[in-house]
Design a protein around this motif. Structure first.
Motif, PDB file in Angstrom:
ATOM      1  N   PRO A 189       0.819  -1.213   0.000  1.00  0.00           N
ATOM      2  CA  PRO A 189       0.000   0.000   0.000  1.00  0.00           C
ATOM      3  C   PRO A 189       0.854   1.264   0.000  1.00  0.00           C
ATOM      4  CG  PRO A 189      -0.033  -1.023   2.166  1.00  0.00           C
ATOM      5  CD  PRO A 189       0.690  -1.971   1.257  1.00  0.00           C
ATOM      6  N   THR A 190       0.506   2.190  -0.860  1.00  0.00           N
ATOM      7  CA  THR A 190       1.176   3.497  -0.901  1.00  0.00           C
ATOM      8  C   THR A 190       0.106   4.584  -0.894  1.00  0.00           C
ATOM      9  OG1 THR A 190       1.196   3.457  -3.330  1.00  0.00           O
ATOM     10  CG2 THR A 190       3.158   2.620  -2.199  1.00  0.00           C
ATOM     11  N   ALA A 191       0.542   5.798  -0.623  1.00  0.00           N
ATOM     12  CA  ALA A 191      -0.396   6.920  -0.529  1.00  0.00           C
ATOM     13  C   ALA A 191      -0.908   7.324  -1.904  1.00  0.00           C
ATOM     14  CB  ALA A 191       0.299   8.110   0.125  1.00  0.00           C
ATOM     15  N   SER A 192      -2.186   7.677  -1.965  1.00  0.00           N
ATOM     16  CA  SER A 192      -2.767   8.270  -3.171  1.00  0.00           C
ATOM     17  C   SER A 192      -3.753   9.340  -2.716  1.00  0.00           C
ATOM     18  CB  SER A 192      -3.485   7.216  -4.018  1.00  0.00           C
ATOM     19  OG  SER A 192      -3.914   7.777  -5.246  1.00  0.00           O
ATOM     20  N   VAL A 194      -2.894  12.590  -1.870  1.00  0.00           N
ATOM     21  CA  VAL A 194      -2.114  12.890  -0.669  1.00  0.00           C
ATOM     22  C   VAL A 194      -1.353  14.211  -0.863  1.00  0.00           C
ATOM     23  CG1 VAL A 194      -0.116  11.588  -1.533  1.00  0.00           C
ATOM     24  CG2 VAL A 194      -0.441  11.841   0.936  1.00  0.00           C
ATOM     25  N   PRO A 195      -1.111  14.969   0.212  1.00  0.00           N
ATOM     26  CA  PRO A 195      -0.295  16.186   0.091  1.00  0.00           C
ATOM     27  C   PRO A 195       1.111  15.882  -0.410  1.00  0.00           C
ATOM     28  CG  PRO A 195      -1.498  16.182   2.172  1.00  0.00           C
ATOM     29  CD  PRO A 195      -1.672  14.812   1.567  1.00  0.00           C
ATOM     30  N   ILE A 196       1.758  16.893  -0.983  1.00  0.00           N
ATOM     31  CA  ILE A 196       3.062  16.706  -1.624  1.00  0.00           C
ATOM     32  C   ILE A 196       4.138  17.505  -0.892  1.00  0.00           C
ATOM     33  CG2 ILE A 196       4.382  17.048  -3.764  1.00  0.00           C
ATOM     34  CD1 ILE A 196       1.692  16.726  -5.279  1.00  0.00           C
ATOM     35  N   VAL A 197       5.259  16.835  -0.620  1.00  0.00           N
ATOM     36  CA  VAL A 197       6.413  17.493  -0.011  1.00  0.00           C
ATOM     37  C   VAL A 197       7.217  18.164  -1.134  1.00  0.00           C
ATOM     38  CG1 VAL A 197       8.528  17.165   1.324  1.00  0.00           C
ATOM     39  CG2 VAL A 197       6.497  15.757   1.802  1.00  0.00           C
ATOM     40  N   VAL A 198       7.590  19.422  -0.889  1.00  0.00           N
ATOM     41  CA  VAL A 198       8.266  20.215  -1.921  1.00  0.00           C
ATOM     42  C   VAL A 198       9.671  20.593  -1.458  1.00  0.00           C
ATOM     43  CG1 VAL A 198       8.212  22.483  -3.050  1.00  0.00           C
ATOM     44  CG2 VAL A 198       6.146  21.098  -2.947  1.00  0.00           C
ATOM     45  N   LYS A 199      10.616  20.623  -2.388  1.00  0.00           N
ATOM     46  CA  LYS A 199      12.020  20.912  -2.065  1.00  0.00           C
ATOM     47  C   LYS A 199      12.245  22.365  -1.670  1.00  0.00           C
ATOM     48  CE  LYS A 199      16.610  20.791  -4.244  1.00  0.00           C
ATOM     49  NZ  LYS A 199      17.337  20.456  -5.494  1.00  0.00           N
ATOM     50  N   GLU A 200      11.599  23.287  -2.362  1.00  0.00           N
ATOM     51  CA  GLU A 200      11.873  24.705  -2.188  1.00  0.00           C
ATOM     52  C   GLU A 200      11.452  25.201  -0.798  1.00  0.00           C
ATOM     53  OE1 GLU A 200      12.289  23.808  -6.308  1.00  0.00           O
ATOM     54  OE2 GLU A 200      10.699  23.327  -4.887  1.00  0.00           O
ATOM     55  N   PRO A 201      12.363  25.806  -0.034  1.00  0.00           N
ATOM     56  CA  PRO A 201      12.036  26.246   1.329  1.00  0.00           C
ATOM     57  C   PRO A 201      11.068  27.417   1.381  1.00  0.00           C
ATOM     58  CG  PRO A 201      14.269  26.942   0.723  1.00  0.00           C
ATOM     59  CD  PRO A 201      13.786  26.041  -0.372  1.00  0.00           C
ATOM     60  N   PHE A 345       5.701  12.214  -1.340  1.00  0.00           N
ATOM     61  CA  PHE A 345       4.376  12.356  -0.727  1.00  0.00           C
ATOM     62  C   PHE A 345       4.492  12.373   0.788  1.00  0.00           C
ATOM     63  CE2 PHE A 345       2.569   9.866  -4.562  1.00  0.00           C
ATOM     64  CZ  PHE A 345       2.406  11.039  -5.283  1.00  0.00           C
ATOM     65  N   ARG A 346       3.478  12.904   1.439  1.00  0.00           N
ATOM     66  CA  ARG A 346       3.350  12.778   2.877  1.00  0.00           C
ATOM     67  C   ARG A 346       3.041  11.302   3.217  1.00  0.00           C
ATOM     68  NH1 ARG A 346       5.348  15.974   6.508  1.00  0.00           N
ATOM     69  NH2 ARG A 346       3.530  15.946   7.897  1.00  0.00           N
ATOM     70  N   PRO A 347       3.130  10.905   4.488  1.00  0.00           N
ATOM     71  CA  PRO A 347       2.915   9.497   4.850  1.00  0.00           C
ATOM     72  C   PRO A 347       1.531   8.987   4.449  1.00  0.00           C
ATOM     73  CG  PRO A 347       3.904  10.705   6.673  1.00  0.00           C
ATOM     74  CD  PRO A 347       3.524  11.719   5.638  1.00  0.00           C
ATOM     75  N   VAL A 348       1.436   7.664   4.287  1.00  0.00           N
ATOM     76  CA  VAL A 348       0.196   7.037   3.829  1.00  0.00           C
ATOM     77  C   VAL A 348      -0.964   7.321   4.779  1.00  0.00           C
ATOM     78  CG1 VAL A 348       0.641   4.810   4.960  1.00  0.00           C
ATOM     79  CG2 VAL A 348      -0.769   4.896   2.897  1.00  0.00           C
ATOM     80  N   ASP A 349      -0.669   7.518   6.073  1.00  0.00           N
ATOM     81  CA  ASP A 349      -1.779   7.763   6.998  1.00  0.00           C
ATOM     82  C   ASP A 349      -2.358   9.163   6.857  1.00  0.00           C
ATOM     83  OD1 ASP A 349       0.195   9.237   8.203  1.00  0.00           O
ATOM     84  OD2 ASP A 349       0.242   8.100  10.079  1.00  0.00           O
ATOM     85  N   GLU A 350      -1.768  10.000   5.974  1.00  0.00           N
ATOM     86  CA  GLU A 350      -2.336  11.315   5.676  1.00  0.00           C
ATOM     87  C   GLU A 350      -3.059  11.316   4.327  1.00  0.00           C
ATOM     88  OE1 GLU A 350       0.293  14.677   6.178  1.00  0.00           O
ATOM     89  OE2 GLU A 350       1.348  13.688   7.828  1.00  0.00           O
TER      90      GLU A 350
END
Length: 408
Positions: A189-192, A194-201, A345-350
């Motif tokens: 199982p993987t997240a779908s 789901v919020p996205i983690v971005v590199k740019e600070p 992606f953020r963790p699957v539980d999100e």
């Protein structure tokens, strides 16, 4: 002794239980929570996007993972059938933008209550407990063990436990483990959605800022291939981006790894590049003696001013009458294409839903029965199918739940 035990009292489980009981079978729902349909309560921001008012072709096209497996399910219980079901059971519906269907009340709890009433009216009984094993005899399923010492004996079992998203609602992967114990393979199982983690600070500098009516486009960094582009609403967070647009985009970002995808925001999609340049020129001329960062106030939300000014490379204190054509071109390019790099992606539980699950090659698409263990059926997110946002995932729950209940 019960004819059928349904493990899971969520969307798919309640539909399956009610449909099976409507044929005169004795049905018990085994649910670990004290509240039925808990995950339904948080869908669609608490409004519950019940389905998408679409035909068979569009439904299948909206399921990027194993969509063809659902042909029989969608044919047996279509989006129109789902809408008719809820209307006939006392839940008035409405269709909004993108053919998204919601209860007229805008209350997800009304959807959960409608399903619960339907199941109870058919004589379904409810047992509180956590399933921990499947009972078998003579090469077929014969019951469910729960809470370590308890058992429910039956002729058929329908597993409808959900995936691993939102574990606080009870979706903790129990169904995967139960399926594996009797020989089924499970795609990890993987997240779908789901919020996205971005590199740019600089995303963090705009934490909490919500953008409306912007266009988000996702492209593969290496090939430049566009995989998603849509107008809507999104949100900046401490880790990157979230909101409806971002969740939709995530379903198209398969095999994500750092740097694979670029996210580009068109902050002014209603204006062409030429129209935006003309607008900027008017604003600059009208504020010739003001600092550049203040001229931006007429174009952007306050929380975005500092970030946009930095990214444009134009010094904050530059006066309007000092802004050159080249500076203006850079600013136009930024407003039409603010670009970020997706790290993951953020963790699957999100996640709203889980991608992965019980291998559909081991399940009959016409009945939802296991090809490995007779008498065992599957429904909902537990299966290795997942769709885009817009009501399609709940339609999977209704259709597979209906088919499993009918055939069990």
């Amino acid at each position: 002794m019960t004819d059928i035990v349904v493990v899971g009292g969520g969307a798919a489980g309640l539909m399956a239980a009610g449909q099976a009981a409507s044929f005169g079978k004795s049905v018990a729902v085994l649910e670990r929570n004290d509240r039925l349909g808990r995950k339904l309560l948080i869908t669609g921001k608490g409004r519950c996007n019940v389905t998408n008012n679409s035909g068979l072709t569009e439904l299948i096209a909206s399921v990027p993972r194993n969509g063809k497996f659902l042909y029989s399910a969608f044919s047996s219980f279509s989006a129109q059938d789902a809408m008719e079901f809820f209307e006939e059971n006392g839940l008035p519906l409405k269709t909004e933008r993108g053919n998204r269907v919601f209860p007229q009340s805008d209350r997800a709890v009304d959807v959960a209550d409608c399903l619960t009433r339907f199941a109870k009216a058919q004589g379904v009984r409810f047992v509180t407990g956590r399933a921990d094993r499947l009972l078998t005899e003579g090469g077929r399923v014969c019951g469910v063990g729960y809470d370590k010492t308890q058992q429910l004996h039956c002729d058929s079992v329908i597993l409808a436990t959900g995936g691993m998203s939102y574990p606080r609602t009870g979706s903790t992967g129990d169904g995967y483990r139960l399926a594996q114990t009797v020989g089924h393979t499970v795609a990890p199982p993987t997240a779908s959605l789901v919020p996205i983690v971005v590199k740019e600070p600089w995303c963090r500098d705009m934490q909490g800022l919500s953008l409306k009516n912007v266009t988000l486009t996702v492209t593969e960094a290496e090939s430049g291939k566009q995989v998603f582009s849509q107008m809507g609403e999104m949100l900046f967070t401490h880790f990157g981006v979230s909101g409806p647009l971002v969740l939709s985009a995530s379903a198209h970002m398969r095999g994500i790894h750092p740097g694979k995808y670029r996210l580009t925001i068109d902050l002014k999609p209603a204006l062409s590049g030429e129209q935006l340049d003309a607008r900027l020129l008017r604003d600059i001329r009208a504020n010739a003696n003001k600092d550049f960062v203040n001229i931006l106030r007429g174009l952007l939300p306050t929380k975005m001013l500092g970030t946009a000014a930095k990214l444009s490379g134009i010094p904050f204190e530059t006066k309007g009458n000092q802004i050159t054509r080249e500076m203006r071109a850079r600013l136009c390019a930024l407003l039409k294409g603010m670009t970020m790099t997706a790290e993951g992606f953020r963790p699957v539980d999100e996640a709203i839903i889980t991608s992965g699950g019980v291998n559909v090659a081991e399940v009959s698409p016409k009945t939802m029965e296991s090809k490995i263990l007779p008498g065992l059926f599957f429904a909902g997110e537990l299966l290795d199918v997942d769709a885009y946002t817009g009501g399609y995932n709940l339609q999977i729950a209704w259709s597979t739940g209906y088919l499993a209940g009918l055939n069990a």
